[in-house]
Motif scaffolding. Structure first.
Motif, PDB file in Angstrom:
ATOM      1  N   PRO A  12       0.805  -1.226   0.000  1.00  0.00           N
ATOM      2  CA  PRO A  12       0.000   0.000   0.000  1.00  0.00           C
ATOM      3  C   PRO A  12       0.838   1.276   0.000  1.00  0.00           C
ATOM      4  CG  PRO A  12      -0.059  -1.054   2.159  1.00  0.00           C
ATOM      5  CD  PRO A  12       0.680  -1.975   1.240  1.00  0.00           C
ATOM      6  N   VAL A  13       0.203   2.326  -0.515  1.00  0.00           N
ATOM      7  CA  VAL A  13       0.765   3.667  -0.458  1.00  0.00           C
ATOM      8  C   VAL A  13      -0.244   4.534   0.277  1.00  0.00           C
ATOM      9  CG1 VAL A  13       1.453   5.688  -1.816  1.00  0.00           C
ATOM     10  CG2 VAL A  13       2.022   3.382  -2.619  1.00  0.00           C
ATOM     11  N   VAL A  14       0.216   5.267   1.289  1.00  0.00           N
ATOM     12  CA  VAL A  14      -0.639   6.182   2.031  1.00  0.00           C
ATOM     13  C   VAL A  14      -0.399   7.581   1.489  1.00  0.00           C
ATOM     14  CG1 VAL A  14      -1.115   7.196   4.290  1.00  0.00           C
ATOM     15  CG2 VAL A  14      -0.589   4.758   4.102  1.00  0.00           C
ATOM     16  N   VAL A  15      -1.477   8.265   1.141  1.00  0.00           N
ATOM     17  CA  VAL A  15      -1.394   9.635   0.650  1.00  0.00           C
ATOM     18  C   VAL A  15      -2.117  10.517   1.651  1.00  0.00           C
ATOM     19  CG1 VAL A  15      -1.939  11.209  -1.242  1.00  0.00           C
ATOM     20  CG2 VAL A  15      -1.358   8.816  -1.730  1.00  0.00           C
ATOM     21  N   GLU A  16      -1.447  11.568   2.130  1.00  0.00           N
ATOM     22  CA  GLU A  16      -2.021  12.446   3.148  1.00  0.00           C
ATOM     23  C   GLU A  16      -2.156  13.872   2.632  1.00  0.00           C
ATOM     24  OE1 GLU A  16       0.615  12.271   6.485  1.00  0.00           O
ATOM     25  OE2 GLU A  16      -0.217  10.388   7.183  1.00  0.00           O
ATOM     26  N   PHE A  17      -3.278  14.481   2.980  1.00  0.00           N
ATOM     27  CA  PHE A  17      -3.512  15.894   2.722  1.00  0.00           C
ATOM     28  C   PHE A  17      -4.066  16.497   4.002  1.00  0.00           C
ATOM     29  CE2 PHE A  17      -3.846  13.979  -1.437  1.00  0.00           C
ATOM     30  CZ  PHE A  17      -3.208  14.891  -2.253  1.00  0.00           C
ATOM     31  N   PHE A  18      -3.557  17.619   4.422  1.00  0.00           N
ATOM     32  CA  PHE A  18      -4.097  18.356   5.553  1.00  0.00           C
ATOM     33  C   PHE A  18      -4.853  19.552   4.978  1.00  0.00           C
ATOM     34  CE2 PHE A  18      -0.702  15.965   7.498  1.00  0.00           C
ATOM     35  CZ  PHE A  18      -1.306  15.513   8.658  1.00  0.00           C
ATOM     36  N   VAL A  19      -6.178  19.406   4.891  1.00  0.00           N
ATOM     37  CA  VAL A  19      -7.020  20.419   4.270  1.00  0.00           C
ATOM     38  C   VAL A  19      -8.314  20.551   5.065  1.00  0.00           C
ATOM     39  CG1 VAL A  19      -6.101  20.014   1.950  1.00  0.00           C
ATOM     40  CG2 VAL A  19      -8.061  18.702   2.729  1.00  0.00           C
ATOM     41  N   ASP A  20      -9.078  21.589   4.767  1.00  0.00           N
ATOM     42  CA  ASP A  20     -10.373  21.725   5.431  1.00  0.00           C
ATOM     43  C   ASP A  20     -11.380  20.744   4.804  1.00  0.00           C
ATOM     44  OD1 ASP A  20     -11.387  22.898   3.060  1.00  0.00           O
ATOM     45  OD2 ASP A  20     -11.034  24.921   3.796  1.00  0.00           O
ATOM     46  N   ALA A  21     -12.554  20.624   5.419  1.00  0.00           N
ATOM     47  CA  ALA A  21     -13.552  19.638   4.997  1.00  0.00           C
ATOM     48  C   ALA A  21     -14.006  19.856   3.557  1.00  0.00           C
ATOM     49  CB  ALA A  21     -14.744  19.672   5.945  1.00  0.00           C
ATOM     50  N   GLU A  22     -14.146  21.109   3.144  1.00  0.00           N
ATOM     51  CA  GLU A  22     -14.590  21.395   1.775  1.00  0.00           C
ATOM     52  C   GLU A  22     -13.574  20.899   0.752  1.00  0.00           C
ATOM     53  OE1 GLU A  22     -15.361  25.189  -1.171  1.00  0.00           O
ATOM     54  OE2 GLU A  22     -15.483  25.519   0.988  1.00  0.00           O
ATOM     55  N   MET A  23     -12.295  21.159   0.993  1.00  0.00           N
ATOM     56  CA  MET A  23     -11.255  20.693   0.074  1.00  0.00           C
ATOM     57  C   MET A  23     -11.183  19.172   0.057  1.00  0.00           C
ATOM     58  SD  MET A  23      -7.987  23.152   0.222  1.00  0.00           S
ATOM     59  CE  MET A  23      -7.970  24.714  -0.589  1.00  0.00           C
ATOM     60  N   ALA A  24     -11.331  18.550   1.211  1.00  0.00           N
ATOM     61  CA  ALA A  24     -11.315  17.080   1.270  1.00  0.00           C
ATOM     62  C   ALA A  24     -12.440  16.502   0.426  1.00  0.00           C
ATOM     63  CB  ALA A  24     -11.429  16.611   2.711  1.00  0.00           C
ATOM     64  N   ASP A  25     -13.626  17.095   0.531  1.00  0.00           N
ATOM     65  CA  ASP A  25     -14.755  16.620  -0.266  1.00  0.00           C
ATOM     66  C   ASP A  25     -14.501  16.788  -1.761  1.00  0.00           C
ATOM     67  OD1 ASP A  25     -16.106  15.874   2.036  1.00  0.00           O
ATOM     68  OD2 ASP A  25     -17.299  17.725   2.114  1.00  0.00           O
ATOM     69  N   ARG A  26     -13.882  17.900  -2.160  1.00  0.00           N
ATOM     70  CA  ARG A  26     -13.547  18.107  -3.579  1.00  0.00           C
ATOM     71  C   ARG A  26     -12.550  17.068  -4.064  1.00  0.00           C
ATOM     72  NH1 ARG A  26     -12.915  24.326  -3.158  1.00  0.00           N
ATOM     73  NH2 ARG A  26     -10.752  23.715  -2.939  1.00  0.00           N
ATOM     74  N   LEU A  27     -11.541  16.769  -3.231  1.00  0.00           N
ATOM     75  CA  LEU A  27     -10.541  15.775  -3.606  1.00  0.00           C
ATOM     76  C   LEU A  27     -11.179  14.398  -3.749  1.00  0.00           C
ATOM     77  CD1 LEU A  27      -7.647  14.859  -4.136  1.00  0.00           C
ATOM     78  CD2 LEU A  27      -7.358  14.662  -1.650  1.00  0.00           C
ATOM     79  N   LEU A  28     -12.008  14.003  -2.789  1.00  0.00           N
ATOM     80  CA  LEU A  28     -12.655  12.692  -2.856  1.00  0.00           C
ATOM     81  C   LEU A  28     -13.589  12.600  -4.062  1.00  0.00           C
ATOM     82  CD1 LEU A  28     -13.323  12.102   0.924  1.00  0.00           C
ATOM     83  CD2 LEU A  28     -11.658  10.921  -0.530  1.00  0.00           C
ATOM     84  N   LYS A  29     -14.270  13.682  -4.394  1.00  0.00           N
ATOM     85  CA  LYS A  29     -15.143  13.702  -5.570  1.00  0.00           C
ATOM     86  C   LYS A  29     -14.320  13.528  -6.847  1.00  0.00           C
ATOM     87  CE  LYS A  29     -18.531  16.423  -8.070  1.00  0.00           C
ATOM     88  NZ  LYS A  29     -19.146  17.718  -8.249  1.00  0.00           N
ATOM     89  N   ALA A  30     -13.187  14.231  -6.939  1.00  0.00           N
ATOM     90  CA  ALA A  30     -12.329  14.119  -8.120  1.00  0.00           C
ATOM     91  C   ALA A  30     -11.788  12.701  -8.272  1.00  0.00           C
ATOM     92  CB  ALA A  30     -11.173  15.122  -8.033  1.00  0.00           C
TER      93      ALA A  30
END
Length: 76
Positions: free
Chosen positions: A37-55
């Motif tokens: 596995p590869v773990v990818v981390e982003f420290f962002v607010d909830a709105e940005m996290a939702d945009r990333l997961l949608k993309a």
């Protein structure tokens, strides 16, 4: 991805060993690019996290993710 989501950056970490529903996987010296596995981390607010997961979802990838509250700061 940055242009589409506005996320400034993240980090990726490759595992050297792991285990899960398909058994145990260890990386030998010559197999470091295997199926670990590869773990990818982003420290962002909830709105940005939702945009990333949608993309990511729009690409058709099926990935496991975790969203956690975090406090980020800088000392001294």
């Amino acid at each position: 991805m940055r242009r589409r989501t506005g996320i400034p950056g993240g980090s990726a970490f490759r595992a050297v060993a792991g285990f899960g529903r398909h058994g145990r996987h260890d990386a030998s010296f010559f197999e470091l690019a295997g199926d670990l596995p590869v773990v990818v981390e982003f420290f962002v607010d909830a709105e940005m996290a939702d945009r990333l997961l949608k993309a990511i979802a729009e690409t058709g990838l099926q990935l496991v993710y975790a969203k956690l509250p975090a406090e980020i700061g800088v000392t001294a």
